[in-house]
Design a protein around this motif. Structure first.
Motif, PDB file in Angstrom:
ATOM      1  N   UNK A  98      28.082 -38.100 -20.826  1.00  0.00           N
ATOM      2  CA  UNK A  98      28.208 -37.622 -22.206  1.00  0.00           C
ATOM      3  C   UNK A  98      29.606 -37.039 -22.431  1.00  0.00           C
ATOM      4  N   UNK A  99      30.078 -36.230 -21.491  1.00  0.00           N
ATOM      5  CA  UNK A  99      31.418 -35.643 -21.631  1.00  0.00           C
ATOM      6  C   UNK A  99      32.508 -36.709 -21.628  1.00  0.00           C
ATOM      7  N   UNK A 100      32.382 -37.702 -20.753  1.00  0.00           N
ATOM      8  CA  UNK A 100      33.371 -38.784 -20.708  1.00  0.00           C
ATOM      9  C   UNK A 100      33.396 -39.545 -22.029  1.00  0.00           C
ATOM     10  N   UNK A 101      32.214 -39.856 -22.542  1.00  0.00           N
ATOM     11  CA  UNK A 101      32.122 -40.603 -23.798  1.00  0.00           C
ATOM     12  C   UNK A 101      32.664 -39.776 -24.970  1.00  0.00           C
ATOM     13  N   UNK A 102      32.386 -38.474 -24.957  1.00  0.00           N
ATOM     14  CA  UNK A 102      32.882 -37.607 -26.030  1.00  0.00           C
ATOM     15  C   UNK A 102      34.416 -37.577 -26.029  1.00  0.00           C
ATOM     16  N   UNK A 103      35.001 -37.414 -24.862  1.00  0.00           N
ATOM     17  CA  UNK A 103      36.467 -37.367 -24.790  1.00  0.00           C
ATOM     18  C   UNK A 103      37.081 -38.725 -25.130  1.00  0.00           C
ATOM     19  N   UNK A 104      36.396 -39.797 -24.791  1.00  0.00           N
ATOM     20  CA  UNK A 104      36.894 -41.130 -25.133  1.00  0.00           C
ATOM     21  C   UNK A 104      36.882 -41.329 -26.655  1.00  0.00           C
ATOM     22  N   UNK A 105      35.844 -40.814 -27.325  1.00  0.00           N
ATOM     23  CA  UNK A 105      35.721 -40.984 -28.773  1.00  0.00           C
ATOM     24  C   UNK A 105      36.571 -40.007 -29.580  1.00  0.00           C
ATOM     25  N   UNK A 106      36.646 -38.766 -29.123  1.00  0.00           N
ATOM     26  CA  UNK A 106      37.278 -37.729 -29.944  1.00  0.00           C
ATOM     27  C   UNK A 106      38.542 -37.124 -29.328  1.00  0.00           C
ATOM     28  N   UNK A 107      38.868 -37.503 -28.106  1.00  0.00           N
ATOM     29  CA  UNK A 107      40.066 -36.966 -27.463  1.00  0.00           C
ATOM     30  C   UNK A 107      39.996 -35.451 -27.328  1.00  0.00           C
ATOM     31  N   UNK A 108      41.102 -34.791 -27.608  1.00  0.00           N
ATOM     32  CA  UNK A 108      41.170 -33.329 -27.509  1.00  0.00           C
ATOM     33  C   UNK A 108      40.983 -32.637 -28.859  1.00  0.00           C
ATOM     34  N   UNK A 109      40.506 -33.358 -29.856  1.00  0.00           N
ATOM     35  CA  UNK A 109      40.314 -32.754 -31.185  1.00  0.00           C
ATOM     36  C   UNK A 109      39.303 -31.610 -31.148  1.00  0.00           C
ATOM     37  N   UNK A 110      38.439 -31.603 -30.157  1.00  0.00           N
ATOM     38  CA  UNK A 110      37.417 -30.546 -30.050  1.00  0.00           C
ATOM     39  C   UNK A 110      38.051 -29.173 -29.831  1.00  0.00           C
ATOM     40  N   UNK A 111      39.242 -29.144 -29.292  1.00  0.00           N
ATOM     41  CA  UNK A 111      39.908 -27.856 -29.017  1.00  0.00           C
ATOM     42  C   UNK A 111      40.211 -27.079 -30.300  1.00  0.00           C
ATOM     43  N   UNK A 112      40.335 -27.777 -31.436  1.00  0.00           N
ATOM     44  CA  UNK A 112      40.643 -27.131 -32.714  1.00  0.00           C
ATOM     45  C   UNK A 112      39.392 -26.744 -33.504  1.00  0.00           C
ATOM     46  N   UNK A 113      38.209 -27.096 -33.020  1.00  0.00           N
ATOM     47  CA  UNK A 113      36.971 -26.806 -33.755  1.00  0.00           C
ATOM     48  C   UNK A 113      36.734 -25.306 -33.841  1.00  0.00           C
ATOM     49  N   UNK A 114      36.449 -24.830 -35.061  1.00  0.00           N
ATOM     50  CA  UNK A 114      36.184 -23.410 -35.283  1.00  0.00           C
ATOM     51  C   UNK A 114      34.754 -23.148 -35.735  1.00  0.00           C
TER      52      UNK A 114
END
Length: 200
Positions: A98-114
Motif C-alpha cells: 500500500x505504501x509503495x503504491x501510494x508513493x508511486x501514485x502521489x509522490x511526496x505530495x503527502x508531506x504538504x497535507x494539512x
C-alpha cells in the motif's frame, strides 16, 4: 480471515494527530445502525496507533478480536484492521504494498497535507477486496499453499499407480514374454516403490 479497514496517514509526531490521506473500510459485518459508529471508531483507533508508531517502525496492537497493524515509513504510515486470524507477515506485506503504491501514485505530495483527505483512492478499495486472501499479499504463503496442494496431488497419483501396480504384478507372473531376470527385477522395483511410499 478478514480485513476491515486500510488507512494511509501522515505521521506528524507523537503529540499531533496524524492526517488521513486515504481510507477504505468494509463494515458490512456490523449492523446497519452500527456502521457509522464503527467507521468513527476505526478512524479514532487508527489515529491513536499511527501517532504512537515512530518512523521506520512496525507494530501490531490487539483490540478485542482485531489486530491493528501499523507501518510508519519515514512519516508515511499505513494501517490495517484485520481479524486475529490474519497472518502478521501477510499483513505487513500488504501494508508495504500500500505504501509503495501510494508513493508511486502521489509522490511526496503527502508531506504538504494539512487536513484529512476525503476523496476516495480506488487502489485502497481494490486492495481491501483483493487481499482478503492473505496469500495474495504474501508470496511465500502462496507458494507454501501451492506446495501443499502439489503434495496432496502427488500422494493421490502414487496411490493410483500402486493400484495399477498390483494388477501389473499378476500380469508379470503370468507372462511368458518376460525372462525370469525381468520378472525378479520388476518385483524388486515394486518392493522399492512401496518402501518409498511408506517413507512419505
Amino acid at each position: 480471515m478478514k480485513i476491515t479497514a486500510l488507512l494511509v496517514m501522515k505521521w506528524q509526531g507523537d503529540s499531533i494527530d496524524p492526517v488521513i490521506l486515504a481510507n477504505a473500510c468494509d463494515v458490512s459485518q456490523f449492523g446497519y445502525f452500527q456502521r457509522s459508529g464503527a467507521k468513527e471508531f476505526i478512524v479514532f483507533v487508527g489515529r491513536t496507533v499511527a501517532k504512537r508508531t515512530p518512523p521506520a517502525q512496525r507494530q501490531s496492537v490487539q483490540h478485542q478480536e482485531y489486530k491493528v497493524h501499523s507501518y510508519n515509513r519515514n512519516g508515511l504510515c499505513a494501517l490495517g484492521f484485520m481479524d486475529d486470524n490474519y497472518p502478521v507477515r501477510s499483513a505487513f506485506s500488504l501494508l508495504n504494498k500500500v505504501l509503495e503504491e501510494y508513493q508511486k501514485n502521489f509522490g511526496d505530495s503527502w508531506r504538504n497535507a494539512q487536513a484529512d483527505v476525503t476523496q476516495p483512492w480506488p487502489y485502497l478499495n481494490e486492495a481491501l477486496t483483493k487481499f482478503q486472501d492473505p496469500a495474495e499479499a504474501d508470496k511465500l504463503l502462496k507458494i507454501q499453499r501451492d506446495l501443499d496442494e502439489t503434495k496432496i496431488i502427488l500422494h493421490m497419483t502414487i496411490d493410483s499407480v500402486l493400484a495399477r501396480g498390483e494388477k501389473l504384478d499378476s500380469l508379470v507372473e503370468k507372462s511368458s514374454d518376460l525372462s525370469m531376470a525381468s520378472q525378479i527385477s520388476h518385483t524388486q522395483m515394486i518392493y522399492i516403490q512401496k518402501k518409498i511410499i511408506n517413507c512419505l
